[in-house]
Design a protein around this motif. Structure first.
Motif: not given
Lengths: 222, 233
Positions: B106, B98, A101-102, A91, A94-95, A8
């Motif tokens: 999150i 980041a 995320l990007t 997803i 990323a979570l 990111d």
């Protein structure tokens, strides 16, 4: 294994938003086509997502790679399944704090392409070859194509980012380097990429051989 | 005869921050980090989120480990393209910060809360599959690890770089795949029996905010303002 590990903060907003928009649009199309297959399709999609995430925990010692067997899933279940599973797996990762995320949109598009190509190639090779060989050949060809695609994206998007960064840092005397940044990166990483492709191909072959012995119907064998 | 006293207690209502506010904070922090070229500002943001991780008693080593891979990739890319100077260091710091910030924000909400927020963006069928896959991931990982442990206990060396080792690994994964497939078929039959329609797990998102949300919004605004003032050189 061909998903981008671009951190990111490197891709610009146009790449991030553009890829995400295309990825979302395709996900609705894929979901609509899968919705017609009934509730079993949802359960199988959940299986594909879970399997892709579990496979990432396969240990490869010192190598900075992890597999997701997207091409194998594509050969087994088809392109639409693989596309949605890749989106969901991106997803989930990323979570879970895996980052990227990007790059969810770009990764999904590349892995989706991988699944679609693997599905088509497997059907083509299966006419002439035994299932494990057809799977291995489809996976190897697909990985080469998708890795080239992801490196091309890195070449364009990465160079853009580096060029902007260099302008901000006023390193005018290095401007020739901005056009070779991703190229030098690829050159340095190429042995690892080659090893990754070999490992995923051999593992897919082993898995296909195992399924051929135990449950041949899972790989469309009559 | 002893009297039995039954106390009925109602759980205290907690002022929970809405997941939308957390998303706003995440977007603000990532935007700040992405556009920033000031090393001191980036280190400050990273330090703030590491402190938050410490205060929440989360494993700091794990968070730092998550930041290492993006940082190394960015450093490599930066060195290859920009040569020397502070540019590659800024790129690497940005990637690490980041990752740390994204993990910290999150983890402020559960996986379910983030999924509920995503339901407006992704197809209902995909949302349902994501819900169903959560148990599959947990079970699959446990099954795979237990198969590897069983082999190791028998003294079998699982070296992925040898022919036998890779074959064993493929067989372990094949076993996990078959068990997961059977689970999926069973779940599919149950869904069919109960008259499944896409969007089964969809729930209305709560759009009520409380005072705690205001703090998060102010924090997000603070990061954005700080990014504009201190982010650039």
């Amino acid at each position: 294994m061909s998903h981008l590990h671009v951190p990111d903060g490197l891709l610009n907003i146009y790449w991030v938003m553009g890829s995400l928009a295309v990825c979302l649009a395709l996900s609705f199309i894929a979901a609509r086509s899968m919705g017609k297959q009934g509730p079993k399709a949802v359960a199988r999609l959940a299986f594909a997502i879970a399997f892709m995430v579990v496979v990432m925990s396969v240990p490869f010692g010192f190598l900075p790679i992890h597999l997701n067997l997207a091409a194998f899933i594509g050969a087994m279940l088809g392109g639409a399944f693989c596309y949605l599973a890749a989106f969901a797996a991106s997803i989930v990762l990323a979570l879970f704090g895996h980052g990227g995320l990007t790059t969810i949109g770009l990764n999904t598009l590349i892995l989706g392409l991988e699944g679609l190509l693997a599905s088509m190639m497997f059907r083509m090779f299966h006419r002439k070859l035994q299932v494990p060989w057809a799977v291995a050949l489809a996976v190897a060809c697909t990985l080469l194509v998708s890795l080239t695609t992801s490196l091309a994206v890195l070449q364009v998007a990465g160079n853009e980012a580096l060029a902007v960064e260099m302008l901000q840092h006023e390193h005018d005397h290095h401007d020739a380097g901005a056009h070779t940044g991703a190229g030098a990166f690829v050159l340095g990483m190429s042995p690892i990429f080659a090893l990754g492709i070999a490992l995923e191909t051999l593992l897919s072959y082993g898995l296909a051989a195992f399924l051929s012995r135990t449950r041949p119907e899972l790989l469309h064998q009559d | 005869m002893a009297h039995v006293r039954i106390e009925v207690t109602t759980p205290k209502r907690q002022a929970a921050v809405a997941v939308q506010s957390k998303l706003l904070l995440l977007l603000a922090v990532l935007s700040t980090v992405i556009v920033s070229t000031n090393l001191a500002w980036l280190l400050g943001v990273g330090g703030f989120f590491l402190l938050l991780t410490l205060l929440r008693r989360q494993p700091v080593v794990h968070v730092v480990t998550l930041a290492v891979l993006p940082a190394v990739t960015a450093l490599w890319l930066g060195l290859a393209g920009m040569g020397g100077g502070t540019g590659p260091i800024v790129l690497a710091t940005r990637a690490a910060v980041a990752a740390i910030a994204a993990y910290s924000v999150i983890s402020l909400a559960s996986f379910i809360e983030w999924l509920l927020l995503l339901q407006t963006l992704i197809p209902g069928l995909l949302l349902d599959a994501l819900y169903l896959s959560m148990k599959g991931v947990e079970r699959g990982t446990q099954r795979f690890q237990s198969k590897l442990s069983a082999l190791r206990l028998r003294g079998v060396d699982i070296n992925p770089f040898s022919k036998d080792g890779l074959g064993l690994l493929a067989n372990c994964l094949g076993g996990v795949l078959l068990e997961a497939w059977d689970d999926a078929e069973e779940a599919g039959n149950m869904l069919a029996l109960r008259g499944y329609r896409p969007g089964l797990f969809s729930e209305p998102v709560n759009w009520r905010f409380c005072a705690s949300d205001l703090v998060v919004w102010l924090l997000a605004a603070g990061f954005l303002t700080g990014g504009i003032i201190y982010g650039a050189h």
